[in-house]
Design a protein around this motif. Structure first.
Motif, PDB file in Angstrom:
ATOM      1  N   VAL A  31      10.430   5.293  -3.143  1.00 30.34           N
ATOM      2  CA  VAL A  31      10.390   6.636  -2.629  1.00 30.34           C
ATOM      3  C   VAL A  31      10.027   6.344  -1.010  1.00 30.34           C
ATOM      4  O   VAL A  31      10.905   7.359  -0.388  1.00 30.34           O
ATOM      5  CB  VAL A  31       8.917   7.343  -3.100  1.00 30.34           C
ATOM      6  CG1 VAL A  31       8.704   8.763  -2.336  1.00 30.34           C
ATOM      7  CG2 VAL A  31       9.369   7.738  -4.618  1.00 30.34           C
ATOM      8  N   SER A  32       9.532   5.555  -0.580  1.00 33.55           N
ATOM      9  CA  SER A  32       9.360   5.258   0.793  1.00 33.55           C
ATOM     10  C   SER A  32      11.032   4.948   1.330  1.00 33.55           C
ATOM     11  O   SER A  32      11.279   5.337   2.344  1.00 33.55           O
ATOM     12  CB  SER A  32       8.689   3.999   1.002  1.00 33.55           C
ATOM     13  OG  SER A  32       8.807   3.492   2.377  1.00 33.55           O
ATOM     14  N   ASN A  33      11.520   4.038   0.630  1.00 33.05           N
ATOM     15  CA  ASN A  33      13.096   3.486   1.094  1.00 33.05           C
ATOM     16  C   ASN A  33      13.917   4.973   1.039  1.00 33.05           C
ATOM     17  O   ASN A  33      14.616   5.291   2.037  1.00 33.05           O
ATOM     18  CB  ASN A  33      14.006   2.973   0.042  1.00 33.05           C
ATOM     19  CG  ASN A  33      13.247   1.597  -0.070  1.00 33.05           C
ATOM     20  OD1 ASN A  33      12.457   1.188   0.953  1.00 33.05           O
ATOM     21  ND2 ASN A  33      13.316   0.930  -1.275  1.00 33.05           N
ATOM     22  N   GLY A  34      13.642   6.092   0.145  1.00 27.02           N
ATOM     23  CA  GLY A  34      14.393   7.263   0.293  1.00 27.02           C
ATOM     24  C   GLY A  34      14.107   8.020   1.549  1.00 27.02           C
ATOM     25  O   GLY A  34      14.902   8.632   1.957  1.00 27.02           O
ATOM     26  N   PHE A  35      12.982   7.952   1.903  1.00 27.59           N
ATOM     27  CA  PHE A  35      12.577   8.786   3.091  1.00 27.59           C
ATOM     28  C   PHE A  35      13.031   8.260   4.377  1.00 27.59           C
ATOM     29  O   PHE A  35      13.463   8.713   5.189  1.00 27.59           O
ATOM     30  CB  PHE A  35      11.071   8.925   3.159  1.00 27.59           C
ATOM     31  CG  PHE A  35      10.425  10.150   2.648  1.00 27.59           C
ATOM     32  CD1 PHE A  35      10.440  11.278   3.392  1.00 27.59           C
ATOM     33  CD2 PHE A  35      10.183  10.229   1.218  1.00 27.59           C
ATOM     34  CE1 PHE A  35       9.829  12.401   2.751  1.00 27.59           C
ATOM     35  CE2 PHE A  35       9.475  11.094   0.517  1.00 27.59           C
ATOM     36  CZ  PHE A  35       9.435  12.440   1.042  1.00 27.59           C
ATOM     37  N   VAL A  36      13.026   6.692   4.613  1.00 30.52           N
ATOM     38  CA  VAL A  36      13.133   6.096   5.715  1.00 30.52           C
ATOM     39  C   VAL A  36      14.835   5.796   5.960  1.00 30.52           C
ATOM     40  O   VAL A  36      15.381   5.719   6.787  1.00 30.52           O
ATOM     41  CB  VAL A  36      12.232   4.957   6.033  1.00 30.52           C
ATOM     42  CG1 VAL A  36      11.094   5.362   6.200  1.00 30.52           C
ATOM     43  CG2 VAL A  36      12.472   3.675   5.240  1.00 30.52           C
ATOM     44  N   THR A  37      15.413   5.741   4.844  1.00 28.09           N
ATOM     45  CA  THR A  37      16.938   5.062   4.723  1.00 28.09           C
ATOM     46  C   THR A  37      17.818   6.430   4.073  1.00 28.09           C
ATOM     47  O   THR A  37      19.168   6.242   3.967  1.00 28.09           O
ATOM     48  CB  THR A  37      17.132   4.033   4.167  1.00 28.09           C
ATOM     49  OG1 THR A  37      17.158   4.139   2.657  1.00 28.09           O
ATOM     50  CG2 THR A  37      16.459   2.819   4.494  1.00 28.09           C
ATOM     51  N   GLY A  38      17.198   7.078   3.280  1.00 27.86           N
ATOM     52  CA  GLY A  38      18.132   8.212   2.377  1.00 27.86           C
ATOM     53  C   GLY A  38      18.671   7.569   1.286  1.00 27.86           C
ATOM     54  O   GLY A  38      19.282   8.320   0.785  1.00 27.86           O
ATOM     55  N   ASP A  39      18.214   6.454   0.861  1.00 27.57           N
ATOM     56  CA  ASP A  39      18.624   5.940  -0.450  1.00 27.57           C
ATOM     57  C   ASP A  39      17.452   5.118  -1.199  1.00 27.57           C
ATOM     58  O   ASP A  39      16.706   4.170  -0.381  1.00 27.57           O
ATOM     59  CB  ASP A  39      19.637   4.907   0.110  1.00 27.57           C
ATOM     60  CG  ASP A  39      20.208   4.156  -1.201  1.00 27.57           C
ATOM     61  OD1 ASP A  39      19.575   4.048  -2.396  1.00 27.57           O
ATOM     62  OD2 ASP A  39      21.234   3.410  -1.146  1.00 27.57           O
ATOM     63  N   ARG A  40      17.123   5.645  -2.059  1.00 27.52           N
ATOM     64  CA  ARG A  40      15.882   4.949  -2.829  1.00 27.52           C
ATOM     65  C   ARG A  40      16.229   3.387  -3.391  1.00 27.52           C
ATOM     66  O   ARG A  40      15.067   2.705  -3.622  1.00 27.52           O
ATOM     67  CB  ARG A  40      15.424   5.737  -4.026  1.00 27.52           C
ATOM     68  CG  ARG A  40      14.706   7.155  -3.589  1.00 27.52           C
ATOM     69  CD  ARG A  40      14.525   7.958  -4.705  1.00 27.52           C
ATOM     70  NE  ARG A  40      13.674   9.191  -4.567  1.00 27.52           N
ATOM     71  CZ  ARG A  40      13.603  10.088  -5.350  1.00 27.52           C
ATOM     72  NH1 ARG A  40      14.126  10.121  -6.560  1.00 27.52           N
ATOM     73  NH2 ARG A  40      12.944  11.223  -4.818  1.00 27.52           N
ATOM     74  N   LYS A  41      17.142   2.925  -3.263  1.00 24.15           N
ATOM     75  CA  LYS A  41      17.488   1.583  -3.659  1.00 24.15           C
ATOM     76  C   LYS A  41      16.859   1.209  -4.901  1.00 24.15           C
ATOM     77  O   LYS A  41      16.640  -0.060  -4.949  1.00 24.15           O
ATOM     78  CB  LYS A  41      16.947   0.770  -2.539  1.00 24.15           C
ATOM     79  CG  LYS A  41      17.340   0.900  -1.052  1.00 24.15           C
ATOM     80  CD  LYS A  41      18.613   0.494  -0.582  1.00 24.15           C
ATOM     81  CE  LYS A  41      18.961   0.892   0.795  1.00 24.15           C
ATOM     82  NZ  LYS A  41      20.545   0.530   0.879  1.00 24.15           N
ATOM     83  N   THR A  42      17.232   2.127  -5.876  1.00 29.01           N
ATOM     84  CA  THR A  42      16.770   1.532  -7.174  1.00 29.01           C
ATOM     85  C   THR A  42      17.886   0.620  -7.854  1.00 29.01           C
ATOM     86  O   THR A  42      17.152  -0.314  -8.755  1.00 29.01           O
ATOM     87  CB  THR A  42      16.408   2.800  -8.021  1.00 29.01           C
ATOM     88  OG1 THR A  42      17.793   3.657  -7.866  1.00 29.01           O
ATOM     89  CG2 THR A  42      15.304   3.884  -7.581  1.00 29.01           C
ATOM     90  N   ASP A  43      19.032   0.719  -7.470  1.00 30.63           N
ATOM     91  CA  ASP A  43      20.006  -0.111  -7.728  1.00 30.63           C
ATOM     92  C   ASP A  43      19.435  -1.861  -7.766  1.00 30.63           C
ATOM     93  O   ASP A  43      19.332  -2.626  -8.349  1.00 30.63           O
ATOM     94  CB  ASP A  43      21.252  -0.201  -7.381  1.00 30.63           C
ATOM     95  CG  ASP A  43      22.009   1.127  -7.908  1.00 30.63           C
ATOM     96  OD1 ASP A  43      21.302   1.679  -8.771  1.00 30.63           O
ATOM     97  OD2 ASP A  43      22.923   1.581  -7.519  1.00 30.63           O
ATOM     98  N   ALA A  44      18.747  -1.919  -6.412  1.00 35.38           N
ATOM     99  CA  ALA A  44      18.148  -3.259  -5.874  1.00 35.38           C
ATOM    100  C   ALA A  44      17.014  -3.762  -6.927  1.00 35.38           C
ATOM    101  O   ALA A  44      17.060  -4.877  -7.129  1.00 35.38           O
ATOM    102  CB  ALA A  44      17.943  -2.991  -4.570  1.00 35.38           C
ATOM    103  N   ILE A  45      16.339  -2.477  -7.499  1.00 36.97           N
ATOM    104  CA  ILE A  45      15.361  -2.944  -8.527  1.00 36.97           C
ATOM    105  C   ILE A  45      16.017  -3.619  -9.712  1.00 36.97           C
ATOM    106  O   ILE A  45      15.589  -4.563 -10.252  1.00 36.97           O
ATOM    107  CB  ILE A  45      14.442  -1.920  -8.632  1.00 36.97           C
ATOM    108  CG1 ILE A  45      13.648  -1.586  -7.041  1.00 36.97           C
ATOM    109  CG2 ILE A  45      13.282  -2.122  -9.800  1.00 36.97           C
ATOM    110  CD1 ILE A  45      12.661  -0.401  -7.388  1.00 36.97           C
ATOM    111  N   ARG A  46      16.929  -2.672 -10.225  1.00 41.14           N
ATOM    112  CA  ARG A  46      17.735  -3.140 -11.398  1.00 41.14           C
ATOM    113  C   ARG A  46      18.238  -4.541 -10.948  1.00 41.14           C
ATOM    114  O   ARG A  46      18.118  -5.647 -11.842  1.00 41.14           O
ATOM    115  CB  ARG A  46      19.002  -2.429 -11.692  1.00 41.14           C
ATOM    116  CG  ARG A  46      19.905  -2.600 -12.509  1.00 41.14           C
ATOM    117  CD  ARG A  46      19.214  -3.082 -14.015  1.00 41.14           C
ATOM    118  NE  ARG A  46      19.066  -2.247 -14.922  1.00 41.14           N
ATOM    119  CZ  ARG A  46      18.051  -2.040 -15.606  1.00 41.14           C
ATOM    120  NH1 ARG A  46      17.575  -3.303 -15.822  1.00 41.14           N
ATOM    121  NH2 ARG A  46      17.591  -1.030 -16.317  1.00 41.14           N
TER     122      ARG A  46
END
Ligand code: ADE
Ligand code: ZN
Length: 329
Positions: free
Chosen positions: A247-262
């Motif tokens: 959620v932090s990623n979403g706020f500071v970059t506009g992308d939650r980067k969930t694909d990176a978690i996958r």
């Protein structure tokens, strides 16, 4: 169904800034109690100002907020608030960052900060059954000499602090700037971690410095390591944890980067999910896990894997880790 599963899952939080848990309500209460002027009069106004589009725009609000923290009781109340919310989400163990320089630079003594936080940790363990430890972060946009002075100031409290980290504005402030500070911290017995925030200039180079120069025991965020197969291999070989904050990623970059978690799960990296600054991003542990589940359609096994990873890389003695891992069986 899965919502209930996520809510009930025993959790481990490894990336949360205590100053980032300052809820708008407590911010206003402390501003009034301590007579610190703020440009807001209502919770709605405070919230409306949380319209971040970058790390620096977030940090401006974060440092504006910390100004209301002056007394030992304020730090105690802040940490108790976080630990109460964490316990309500079945967080069983937390490693909590604090930024002493955000306070000493305003004339608040180190002793006041650390005593207030420490007392909250002891109270929470007794009354809420949640265990927690403190990680002291250096502000990387301030001089290395100030970080070293802070490290030396912390030594009388060595038994109350498990490790040191590096946060604040990464731009132009690479890990090597603090090589001597981290070397001394290691000598003093602290464990080491550092923020490698998402999509920063020179992210890959900063992660490489953390491995080769600093010798970190963990990496905070570290999402951009995926761009370099050599880094991925080295992080896996060393078994380092990565504390990702969707959620932090979403706020500071506009992308939650969930694909990176996958990808990190698929690469068998020890990826963990965390909240970072939950009062500013409106999401604690459960909400972060829900966001990841919604994006990736995680199985129950994969959700358990994220929490097992966190307990495995937690800075706890084996016996205490195993007690918590048993709860996930
Ligand atoms: N300080 C508090 N939160 C931070 C974050 N997400 N990145 C860098 N520094 C921080
Ligand atoms: Zn952080």
């Amino acid at each position: 169904m899965m919502e209930q599963f996520i809510a009930g899952l025993p959790k481990c939080e490894l990336h949360v800034h205590i100053e980032g848990t300052l809820e708008p309500e407590l911010k206003l209460t402390l501003a009034e109690r301590n007579e610190v002027p703020l440009p807001y009069t209502s919770i709605e106004e405070v919230r409306a100002a949380y319209d971040f589009d970058s790390l620096p725009s977030f940090l401006t609000r974060y440092y504006e907020g910390v100004r209301v923290l002056l007394k030992e009781a304020d730090f105690h109340e802040l940490a108790m608030g976080y630990l109460r919310r964490a316990a309500a989400q079945n967080v069983r163990y937390a490693e909590i960052f604090f930024d002493p320089q955000a306070h000493t630079s305003r004339g608040v003594p180190f002793d006041i900060v650390v005593r207030g936080l420490r007392r909250a940790l002891l109270d929470a363990e007794r009354t809420l059954g949640v265990r927690a430890q403190l990680i002291m972060c250096f502000l990387r946009d301030l001089p290395a000499e100030y970080a070293m002075a802070t490290l030396l100031e912390s030594l009388p409290y060595r038994e109350w602090i498990i490790g040191v980290g590096l946060d604040s504005d990464e731009r132009g402030n690479p890990p090597v700037k603090f090589a001597e500070v981290f070397a001394r911290a290691r000598q003093e017995g602290y464990l080491l971690t550092a923020h490698c925030d998402v999509d920063q200039e020179n992210s890959v180079e900063h992660i490489r410095q953390c491995l080769d120069v600093i010798g970190v025991d963990r990496i905070d965020h570290g999402v951009n390591a995926l761009e370099d197969p050599g880094l991925v291999e080295e992080i896996r070989r060393r078994g380092l944890g990565l504390t990702v904050c969707p959620v932090s990623n979403g706020f500071v970059t506009g992308d939650r980067k969930t694909d990176a978690i996958r990808r990190m799960l698929d690469e068998r990296l020890r990826v963990t999910v965390n909240s970072d600054d939950p009062a500013y991003f409106f999401a604690y542990m459960t909400e972060n896990l829900e966001v990841v589940h919604a994006a990736l359609d995680l199985t129950a096994d994969e959700l358990v894997r994220l929490e097992r990873n966190a307990f495995e890389v937690a800075w706890l003695p084996r016996l205490l880790k195993d007690a918590r891992l048993d709860e996930l069986d």
